[in-house]
Scaffold this motif. Structure first.
Motif, mmCIF file in Angstrom:
data_model
loop_
_atom_site.group_PDB
_atom_site.id
_atom_site.type_symbol
_atom_site.label_atom_id
_atom_site.label_comp_id
_atom_site.label_asym_id
_atom_site.label_seq_id
_atom_site.Cartn_x
_atom_site.Cartn_y
_atom_site.Cartn_z
ATOM 1 N N ALA A 132 0.820 -1.223 0.000
ATOM 2 C CA ALA A 132 0.000 0.000 0.000
ATOM 3 C C ALA A 132 0.848 1.265 0.000
ATOM 4 O O ALA A 132 0.311 2.365 -0.171
ATOM 5 N N SER A 133 2.151 1.136 0.174
ATOM 6 C CA SER A 133 3.018 2.303 0.341
ATOM 7 C C SER A 133 3.272 3.063 -0.954
ATOM 8 O O SER A 133 3.674 4.233 -0.920
ATOM 9 N N GLY A 134 3.073 2.414 -2.084
ATOM 10 C CA GLY A 134 3.423 3.025 -3.362
ATOM 11 C C GLY A 134 4.856 2.766 -3.768
ATOM 12 O O GLY A 134 5.260 3.103 -4.890
ATOM 13 N N LEU A 135 5.647 2.166 -2.877
ATOM 14 C CA LEU A 135 7.030 1.805 -3.203
ATOM 15 C C LEU A 135 7.051 0.542 -4.063
ATOM 16 O O LEU A 135 6.179 -0.319 -3.956
ATOM 17 N N THR A 136 8.059 0.441 -4.898
ATOM 18 C CA THR A 136 8.309 -0.831 -5.564
ATOM 19 C C THR A 136 8.764 -1.820 -4.497
ATOM 20 O O THR A 136 9.529 -1.470 -3.594
ATOM 21 N N TYR A 137 8.279 -3.060 -4.574
ATOM 22 C CA TYR A 137 8.585 -4.018 -3.523
ATOM 23 C C TYR A 137 8.939 -5.378 -4.127
ATOM 24 O O TYR A 137 8.609 -5.697 -5.272
ATOM 25 N N THR A 138 9.627 -6.169 -3.321
ATOM 26 C CA THR A 138 9.789 -7.605 -3.573
ATOM 27 C C THR A 138 9.675 -8.277 -2.223
ATOM 28 O O THR A 138 10.264 -7.822 -1.237
ATOM 29 N N ILE A 139 8.897 -9.368 -2.167
ATOM 30 C CA ILE A 139 8.726 -10.106 -0.915
ATOM 31 C C ILE A 139 9.355 -11.479 -1.081
ATOM 32 O O ILE A 139 9.038 -12.216 -2.026
ATOM 33 N N LEU A 140 10.271 -11.800 -0.185
ATOM 34 C CA LEU A 140 10.985 -13.071 -0.217
ATOM 35 C C LEU A 140 10.525 -13.912 0.964
ATOM 36 O O LEU A 140 10.862 -13.623 2.115
ATOM 37 N N HIS A 141 9.747 -14.960 0.689
ATOM 38 C CA HIS A 141 9.262 -15.834 1.755
ATOM 39 C C HIS A 141 10.328 -16.887 2.052
ATOM 40 O O HIS A 141 10.578 -17.781 1.252
ATOM 41 N N ASN A 142 10.944 -16.746 3.211
ATOM 42 C CA ASN A 142 12.043 -17.629 3.601
ATOM 43 C C ASN A 142 11.527 -18.939 4.180
ATOM 44 O O ASN A 142 10.506 -18.963 4.874
ATOM 45 N N PRO A 143 12.264 -20.027 3.959
ATOM 46 C CA PRO A 143 11.896 -21.325 4.526
ATOM 47 C C PRO A 143 12.513 -21.506 5.906
ATOM 48 O O PRO A 143 13.130 -20.584 6.460
ATOM 49 N N MET A 144 12.371 -22.695 6.465
ATOM 50 C CA MET A 144 13.144 -23.051 7.652
ATOM 51 C C MET A 144 14.626 -23.019 7.267
ATOM 52 O O MET A 144 14.987 -23.295 6.121
ATOM 53 N N TYR A 145 15.468 -22.665 8.221
ATOM 54 C CA TYR A 145 16.903 -22.554 7.949
ATOM 55 C C TYR A 145 17.591 -23.902 8.169
ATOM 56 O O TYR A 145 17.509 -24.492 9.241
ATOM 57 N N LEU A 146 18.269 -24.360 7.137
ATOM 58 C CA LEU A 146 18.971 -25.635 7.208
ATOM 59 C C LEU A 146 20.090 -25.588 8.245
ATOM 60 O O LEU A 146 20.391 -26.598 8.898
ATOM 61 N N ASP A 147 20.682 -24.429 8.407
ATOM 62 C CA ASP A 147 21.748 -24.269 9.403
ATOM 63 C C ASP A 147 21.269 -24.617 10.805
ATOM 64 O O ASP A 147 22.078 -24.951 11.679
ATOM 65 N N GLN A 148 19.966 -24.535 11.038
ATOM 66 C CA GLN A 148 19.407 -24.751 12.371
ATOM 67 C C GLN A 148 18.698 -26.092 12.496
ATOM 68 O O GLN A 148 17.895 -26.303 13.421
ATOM 69 N N LEU A 149 19.000 -27.031 11.596
ATOM 70 C CA LEU A 149 18.300 -28.315 11.589
ATOM 71 C C LEU A 149 18.405 -29.028 12.934
ATOM 72 O O LEU A 149 17.436 -29.641 13.393
ATOM 73 N N GLU A 150 19.562 -28.948 13.557
ATOM 74 C CA GLU A 150 19.738 -29.598 14.853
ATOM 75 C C GLU A 150 18.736 -29.079 15.872
ATOM 76 O O GLU A 150 18.279 -29.817 16.748
ATOM 77 N N GLY A 151 18.380 -27.811 15.745
ATOM 78 C CA GLY A 151 17.409 -27.234 16.666
ATOM 79 C C GLY A 151 16.015 -27.803 16.476
ATOM 80 O O GLY A 151 15.201 -27.778 17.405
#
Length: 299
Positions: A132-151
């Motif tokens: 709604a801001s009027g700015l050009t945008y890109t939205i990046l939907h991130n997944p679970m982080y593989l680096d944190q799999l142990e968690g």
């Protein structure tokens, strides 16, 4: 030509993104935002313009965003007033003349209606505010982080099995360094204006699949032992995790089983131009196989 600015320059994702950008662009094109600029001294030494700013201080953001064309807005931490922080960043960007804002959201399935504690509601608010801001945008939907799999599966999975809330939902977790490369691609390429992407690693798995892969790679059975969400949370509390944090972590791990992260695309691979690391690749490098007694090192 204006600068590219990355917020959260001293965090894992922000720092990795700036490191990727330094491989692509002259340092004088790059800026980073940090509440504690001294912690980004290594980036400053490489020529990155580290600017002080706080999401809760609107005026500091207006100053920090001056002369910036593209802004990577890395989402604020859970358990904080994310709505206010993200609203401040978006309105400050518009006031400062930023042309394009890229926001790191978290993957979700709106049809399932599963809310990830601490982030989903504020992600939805932020995305609506940005559109709604009027700015050009890109939205990046991130997944679970593989680096944190142990968690997710537990540091003791080899001894006690993969004990997670029951469900056959899947995920394709990705490494932070691959996600950072995706951020850098959107910041430096055209063609991503007013688009949304779902980012994934290259290999899809349920927790049952992860247990099977661990068994195969480790050389000894690692059982998949589903538990209730309450049992999982209580297990974290028993390990001295504060109850609110245990609730937060349980909601995320259970969200995978319920299907919150089951949307899989090749968006990340197309952005970065190479195959992102998958969970089996990660397990092979980070979860060693049993060493037969005959091959054990002599002490």
């Amino acid at each position: 030509m204006g600068k590219l600015l990355v917020t959260g320059a001293t965090g894992n994702l922000g720092r990795l993104t700036l490191q990727h950008l330094l491989d692509r662009l002259p340092a004088e094109r790059l800026a980073g935002l940090s509440r504690t600029p001294d912690r980004a001294a290594d980036l400053a030494e490489r020529g990155v313009d580290i600017r002080p700013g706080d999401y809760l201080d609107h005026d500091s953001l207006v100053s920090a965003f001056a002369g910036v064309d593209k802004l990577l807005l890395i989402s604020a931490q859970a358990f904080t007033d994310r709505n206010t922080q993200h609203f401040n960043a978006i309105t400050a960007a518009k006031q400062a003349g930023v042309k394009h804002v890229i926001y790191t959201s978290i993957q979700r399935d709106d049809e399932l209606g599963i809310s990830q504690v601490g982030v989903t509601e504020s992600d939805v608010f932020t995305e609506h505010t940005l559109r709604a801001s009027g700015l050009t945008y890109t939205i990046l939907h991130n997944p679970m982080y593989l680096d944190q799999l142990e968690g997710y599966v537990g540091a003791d999975a080899y001894e006690n099995g993969v004990r997670v809330p029951h469900g056959e939902g899947t995920m394709a977790p990705a490494l932070l360094r691959d996600l950072a490369a995706g951020n850098a691609a959107v910041l430096t390429q055209d063609g991503h204006e007013n688009r949304s992407y779902t980012l994934n690693g290259s290999q899809v798995a349920s927790y049952r699949d992860i247990a099977a892969a661990m068994s195969e790679l480790h050389g000894r059975p690692v059982p998949y032992l589903p538990v209730t969400a309450d049992e999982y949370r209580d297990g974290l509390v028993h390990k001295d995790v504060p109850p609110p944090v245990a609730e937060f972590l349980t909601a995320w791990v259970a969200g995978v089983s319920l299907g919150s992260f089951s949307k899989h695309t090749d968006d990340l691979e197309r952005l970065i131009g190479y195959r992102p690391t998958g969970y089996r690749d990660f397990l092979e490098k980070n979860y060693p196989a049993i060493t037969p007694a005959s091959e054990a090192p002599v002490r």
